[in-house]
Design a protein around this motif. Structure first.
Motif, PDB file in Angstrom:
ATOM      1  N   ASP A  30       0.862  -1.189   0.000  1.00  0.00           N
ATOM      2  CA  ASP A  30       0.000   0.000   0.000  1.00  0.00           C
ATOM      3  C   ASP A  30       0.890   1.228   0.000  1.00  0.00           C
ATOM      4  O   ASP A  30       0.977   1.953   0.979  1.00  0.00           O
ATOM      5  CB  ASP A  30      -0.867   0.056   1.267  1.00  0.00           C
ATOM      6  CG  ASP A  30      -1.701  -1.186   1.427  1.00  0.00           C
ATOM      7  OD1 ASP A  30      -2.139  -1.715   0.399  1.00  0.00           O
ATOM      8  OD2 ASP A  30      -1.893  -1.614   2.566  1.00  0.00           O
ATOM      9  N   ARG A  52       2.341   4.809  -2.020  1.00  0.00           N
ATOM     10  CA  ARG A  52       2.037   5.753  -3.086  1.00  0.00           C
ATOM     11  C   ARG A  52       3.332   6.393  -3.574  1.00  0.00           C
ATOM     12  O   ARG A  52       4.134   6.861  -2.761  1.00  0.00           O
ATOM     13  CB  ARG A  52       1.098   6.845  -2.577  1.00  0.00           C
ATOM     14  CG  ARG A  52      -0.222   6.291  -2.102  1.00  0.00           C
ATOM     15  CD  ARG A  52      -1.216   7.392  -1.903  1.00  0.00           C
ATOM     16  NE  ARG A  52      -0.683   8.450  -1.043  1.00  0.00           N
ATOM     17  CZ  ARG A  52      -1.291   9.625  -0.886  1.00  0.00           C
ATOM     18  NH1 ARG A  52      -2.397   9.890  -1.520  1.00  0.00           N
ATOM     19  NH2 ARG A  52      -0.775  10.525  -0.074  1.00  0.00           N
ATOM     20  N   ARG A 111       3.848   9.131  -4.817  1.00  0.00           N
ATOM     21  CA  ARG A 111       3.915  10.514  -4.378  1.00  0.00           C
ATOM     22  C   ARG A 111       4.611  10.657  -3.032  1.00  0.00           C
ATOM     23  O   ARG A 111       5.391  11.577  -2.805  1.00  0.00           O
ATOM     24  CB  ARG A 111       2.487  11.030  -4.229  1.00  0.00           C
ATOM     25  CG  ARG A 111       2.150  12.149  -5.139  1.00  0.00           C
ATOM     26  CD  ARG A 111       0.714  12.512  -4.934  1.00  0.00           C
ATOM     27  NE  ARG A 111       0.512  13.159  -3.648  1.00  0.00           N
ATOM     28  CZ  ARG A 111      -0.688  13.413  -3.159  1.00  0.00           C
ATOM     29  NH1 ARG A 111      -1.771  13.047  -3.815  1.00  0.00           N
ATOM     30  NH2 ARG A 111      -0.828  14.017  -2.010  1.00  0.00           N
ATOM     31  N   ALA A 143      -6.346   5.034  12.250  1.00  0.00           N
ATOM     32  CA  ALA A 143      -7.277   5.266  11.144  1.00  0.00           C
ATOM     33  C   ALA A 143      -6.806   4.517   9.898  1.00  0.00           C
ATOM     34  O   ALA A 143      -7.614   3.932   9.175  1.00  0.00           O
ATOM     35  CB  ALA A 143      -7.411   6.756  10.858  1.00  0.00           C
ATOM     36  N   LEU A 144      -5.502   4.496   9.660  1.00  0.00           N
ATOM     37  CA  LEU A 144      -4.976   3.728   8.522  1.00  0.00           C
ATOM     38  C   LEU A 144      -5.307   2.255   8.696  1.00  0.00           C
ATOM     39  O   LEU A 144      -5.796   1.602   7.773  1.00  0.00           O
ATOM     40  CB  LEU A 144      -3.456   3.898   8.427  1.00  0.00           C
ATOM     41  CG  LEU A 144      -2.918   5.179   7.814  1.00  0.00           C
ATOM     42  CD1 LEU A 144      -1.408   5.205   7.938  1.00  0.00           C
ATOM     43  CD2 LEU A 144      -3.312   5.271   6.352  1.00  0.00           C
ATOM     44  N   SER A 145      -5.050   1.738   9.909  1.00  0.00           N
ATOM     45  CA  SER A 145      -5.290   0.309  10.146  1.00  0.00           C
ATOM     46  C   SER A 145      -6.748  -0.049   9.928  1.00  0.00           C
ATOM     47  O   SER A 145      -7.044  -1.108   9.380  1.00  0.00           O
ATOM     48  CB  SER A 145      -4.901  -0.077  11.577  1.00  0.00           C
ATOM     49  OG  SER A 145      -3.603   0.332  11.840  1.00  0.00           O
ATOM     50  N   PHE A 200      -8.781   1.112   7.916  1.00  0.00           N
ATOM     51  CA  PHE A 200      -9.093   0.990   6.495  1.00  0.00           C
ATOM     52  C   PHE A 200      -8.357  -0.198   5.877  1.00  0.00           C
ATOM     53  O   PHE A 200      -8.353  -0.367   4.657  1.00  0.00           O
ATOM     54  CB  PHE A 200      -8.719   2.264   5.743  1.00  0.00           C
ATOM     55  CG  PHE A 200      -9.772   3.321   5.831  1.00  0.00           C
ATOM     56  CD1 PHE A 200     -11.001   3.136   5.223  1.00  0.00           C
ATOM     57  CD2 PHE A 200      -9.553   4.475   6.533  1.00  0.00           C
ATOM     58  CE1 PHE A 200     -11.989   4.095   5.311  1.00  0.00           C
ATOM     59  CE2 PHE A 200     -10.538   5.437   6.632  1.00  0.00           C
ATOM     60  CZ  PHE A 200     -11.749   5.252   6.021  1.00  0.00           C
ATOM     61  N   GLY A 201      -7.702  -0.985   6.725  1.00  0.00           N
ATOM     62  CA  GLY A 201      -6.971  -2.130   6.203  1.00  0.00           C
ATOM     63  C   GLY A 201      -5.684  -1.729   5.499  1.00  0.00           C
ATOM     64  O   GLY A 201      -5.088  -2.528   4.788  1.00  0.00           O
ATOM     65  N   LEU A 202      -5.264  -0.471   5.683  1.00  0.00           N
ATOM     66  CA  LEU A 202      -4.000  -0.039   5.085  1.00  0.00           C
ATOM     67  C   LEU A 202      -2.892  -0.292   6.098  1.00  0.00           C
ATOM     68  O   LEU A 202      -3.032   0.050   7.260  1.00  0.00           O
ATOM     69  CB  LEU A 202      -4.045   1.454   4.767  1.00  0.00           C
ATOM     70  CG  LEU A 202      -5.078   1.900   3.735  1.00  0.00           C
ATOM     71  CD1 LEU A 202      -5.219   3.408   3.747  1.00  0.00           C
ATOM     72  CD2 LEU A 202      -4.658   1.432   2.366  1.00  0.00           C
ATOM     73  N   PHE A 215       2.576   2.159   4.423  1.00  0.00           N
ATOM     74  CA  PHE A 215       2.131   3.489   4.047  1.00  0.00           C
ATOM     75  C   PHE A 215       3.030   4.587   4.604  1.00  0.00           C
ATOM     76  O   PHE A 215       3.280   5.591   3.951  1.00  0.00           O
ATOM     77  CB  PHE A 215       0.700   3.693   4.554  1.00  0.00           C
ATOM     78  CG  PHE A 215      -0.029   4.743   3.800  1.00  0.00           C
ATOM     79  CD1 PHE A 215      -0.607   4.445   2.580  1.00  0.00           C
ATOM     80  CD2 PHE A 215      -0.124   6.022   4.289  1.00  0.00           C
ATOM     81  CE1 PHE A 215      -1.269   5.412   1.864  1.00  0.00           C
ATOM     82  CE2 PHE A 215      -0.785   6.998   3.580  1.00  0.00           C
ATOM     83  CZ  PHE A 215      -1.352   6.694   2.365  1.00  0.00           C
TER      84      PHE A 215
END
Lengths: 351, 262
Positions: free
Chosen positions: A128, A130, A132, A221-223, A225-227, A232
């Motif tokens: 996961d 990016r 950017r 919050a990342l976790s 969402f399964g991220l 990340f």
């Protein structure tokens, strides 16, 4: 209270413990403005009286004081809530600290393992991550660090040349300053200069950033969402530093040699071309490669140390401060230890 | 208020939560049905938020089971938990928006990760979700540039990003003025009725929990277990309700009455 001036608070409180005292009567005379310090005194007095189970009469206190006093005793102290600060004996506290070492080593290794797995996912194209974020991190730790790296490594080259010149001039061997500065910078010092600067710059910044995200529940919050927070947040920064620290080291090498060059030409009176040729002759290319190996390892150490401290940060502002300090200290210690290890390996391999 | 044929959505049984050797709560059991607005209530420090973290997969329980439909949430692998959590959205206490991203990016990130939508479609989606939460036009703002209430709304918009079946809200009305809190409550009911979502809400805001909750569990800090469960309004009117729960529901009033007019 009578005509004579009242006794001071200490004496009055001590008086309650007198065996002849049968009850505690609280009243005020000529009471002007009052604040909670009056209340503190009254609470102490009542507590002492209660300890001896004396009857307490507070009906002649002003209304406000009485109500606040009742409020102070309204909720009984919760049982077991009082913290007892027992000081451990010396050897026990040393032992406690020693026993916590394996645990922290384990959590550190776990973190490195997670980052390795995450790198594996990256290679398999399933992380996961990016692009950017990676480029943003690279820009932050690369381009923006150029001025400070230039300044520090050029000055360091200068210092190296000065110190060497003092000795070498005695033998009329000023020209060897070129080799001293060249090998010193390219082989190890360029990497160390960049490492220390980046530990202060990026190690601290990563720990503070990820630590604050931890405090604000952004990592959670990342976790949810399964991220993966490792993919990340950590992976882009490890990648960025692992790529940028070697590049910065090349730049620092050049700046350091330039510093030595300035001393050689302007102080020792060497000809610019002479200095240049001596550098090329005395410094084989392998030193550049060894310097790059050092710096790649340093980049990983700095990023891992900063991110580890951030991810394991407690949930308070003070914890972020602690994490930041720990990140920088661990990174610098890690750099020195890694330098020693790589140097020994190079020695054994005869390179 | 309750749905005609309740189908269980989350089932919790014999749950014990502990920090190390300190047992925070034990023997907690309840069922959350589809379409519920389920309230987790209790005094400060009784473990409401921790219970929510267990339901969201952020903290593992010491014992007991959490089932999402047929899925044994904590008994299975982490991948399975992540897959289950993708069906849920979370609004954290402070919003927990990613501070380095604009609101549109905050809402768009989950979509970017889990859908094949084009960047334009993601933008459209993000704008729509923000508009649903009353934040139309704020797409390009950063979380630090908006007020606390707006951050909560933006957090709700992000929680809605993947069109989850279940929404977890941690103290949605804390720190909001009464009017904003009321608007948020209305929004929750609206979403429940129109999009058929299930809500799990941690709160100790009485006005809000009576207004939106149709089912609840009360956590008692003193006994470290459930004090009561059921519809909060019915609990208030039921004379058999545990006195601690009644005290909570009547703002500490010694006899039931003030609030519900019993």
């Amino acid at each position: 209270m009578g005509d004579s001036s009242p006794p001071d608070a200490e004496t009055a409180l001590a008086g309650i413990d007198d065996a002849n005292v049968r009850e505690l009567r609280l009243e005020t005379a000529e009471l002007g403005t009052w604040d909670t310090s009056l209340l503190v005194f009254l609470v102490q007095a009542v507590k002492r009286a209660r300890a001896r189970s004396l009857p307490v009469h507070d009906d002649r206190l002003p209304d406000g004081v009485r109500r606040l006093l009742q409020l102070a005793f309204a909720v009984p102290p919760k049982e077991g809530s009082q913290r007892t600060h027992t000081r451990l004996p010396f050897f026990a506290s040393v032992g406690t600290i020693a026993l916590s070492v394996p645990k922290s080593i384990r959590s550190c290794l776990e973190f490195i393992g997670e980052v390795t797995l995450s790198t594996g996912r990256l290679l398999a194209g399933r992380a996961d991550i990016r692009g950017r974020d990676v480029f943003g991190a690279m820009q932050e730790c690369g381009v923006q660090a150029l001025p400070i790296v230039a300044l520090t490594s050029m000055l360091f080259g200068l210092i190296l040349a000065f110190v060497g010149a003092v000795q070498l001039t005695q033998f009329g061997a000023q020209i060897y300053v070129a080799g001293l500065v060249g090998i010193g910078m390219l082989r190890v010092m360029g990497a160390i200069m960049v490492g220390v600067v980046m530990a202060g710059r990026m190690g601290a910044s990563y720990a503070a950033l990820i630590g604050t995200m931890q405090v604000n529940e952004e990592v959670d919050a990342l976790s949810t969402f399964g991220l993966s927070p490792i993919d990340f947040l950590v992976l882009p920064r490890v990648l960025a530093l692992t790529v940028m620290v070697p590049l910065l080291t090349l730049y620092a090498d050049f700046m350091g040699v330039l510093g030595g060059f300035l001393v050689g030409v302007f102080m020792l009176g060497l000809h610019p071309l002479e200095y240049w040729n001596a550098t090329i002759q005395m410094v084989p290319f392998k030193h550049v490669v060894i310097g790059l190996v050092y710096s790649t390892v340093f980049g990983m150490i700095i990023a891992l140390s900063g991110c580890y401290q951030g991810m394991h940060c407690g949930r308070s502002a003070a914890a972020v401060g602690t994490a930041t300090t720990a990140a920088v200290v661990n990174a610098i210690v890690g750099i020195i230890v890694a330098t020693a290890i790589i140097t020994i390996i190079c020695n054994i391999l005869n390179i | 208020m309750s749905t005609p044929s309740p189908s269980p959505c989350i089932e919790v049984s014999d749950l014990t939560i502990a920090y190390g050797s300190f047992v925070l709560m034990h023997d907690v059991a309840f069922t959350i049905n589809r379409g519920d607005v389920f309230i987790i209530m209790g005094g400060s420090g009784c473990g409401k938020s921790t219970l929510l973290r267990v339901l969201m997969g952020l903290k593992s329980p010491a014992a007991g089971k959490v089932r999402y439909g047929d899925v044994d949430f904590w008994g299975g692998a982490e991948e399975q938990r992540q897959a289950t959590m993708r069906r849920a959205g979370v609004l954290f206490q402070g919003g927990a928006l990613w501070s380095s991203m604009t609101l549109a990016e905050n809402v768009g990130l989950p979509l970017q990760q889990y859908t094949r939508l084009s960047p334009e479609e993601i933008r459209e989606q993000a704008s729509l979700k923000l508009a649903l939460a009353g934040l139309a036009g704020f797409e390009e703002y950063y979380p630090s540039e908006i007020s606390g209430g707006m951050r909560k709304r933006a957090g709700l918009a992000r929680a809605l990003a993947l069109d989850p079946e279940i929404l977890f809200l941690d103290e949605p009305s804390a720190g909001l003025d009464p009017v904003s809190a009321r608007l948020l409550d209305d929004l929750i009911l609206e979403l429940r009725d129109t999009l058929d979502k299930t809500f799990v809400v941690v709160t100790h805001d009485l006005a809000s929990l009576f207004a939106i909750g149709n089912n609840s569990v009360f956590l008692d800090a003193a006994t470290r277990t459930m004090g009561a469960r059921g519809n909060p309004t019915e609990l208030l009117h039921n004379p058999d309700t545990n006195p601690t729960v009644l005290r909570f529901l009547t703002r500490g009033g010694s006899d039931e009455g003030k609030e519900g007019g019993v």
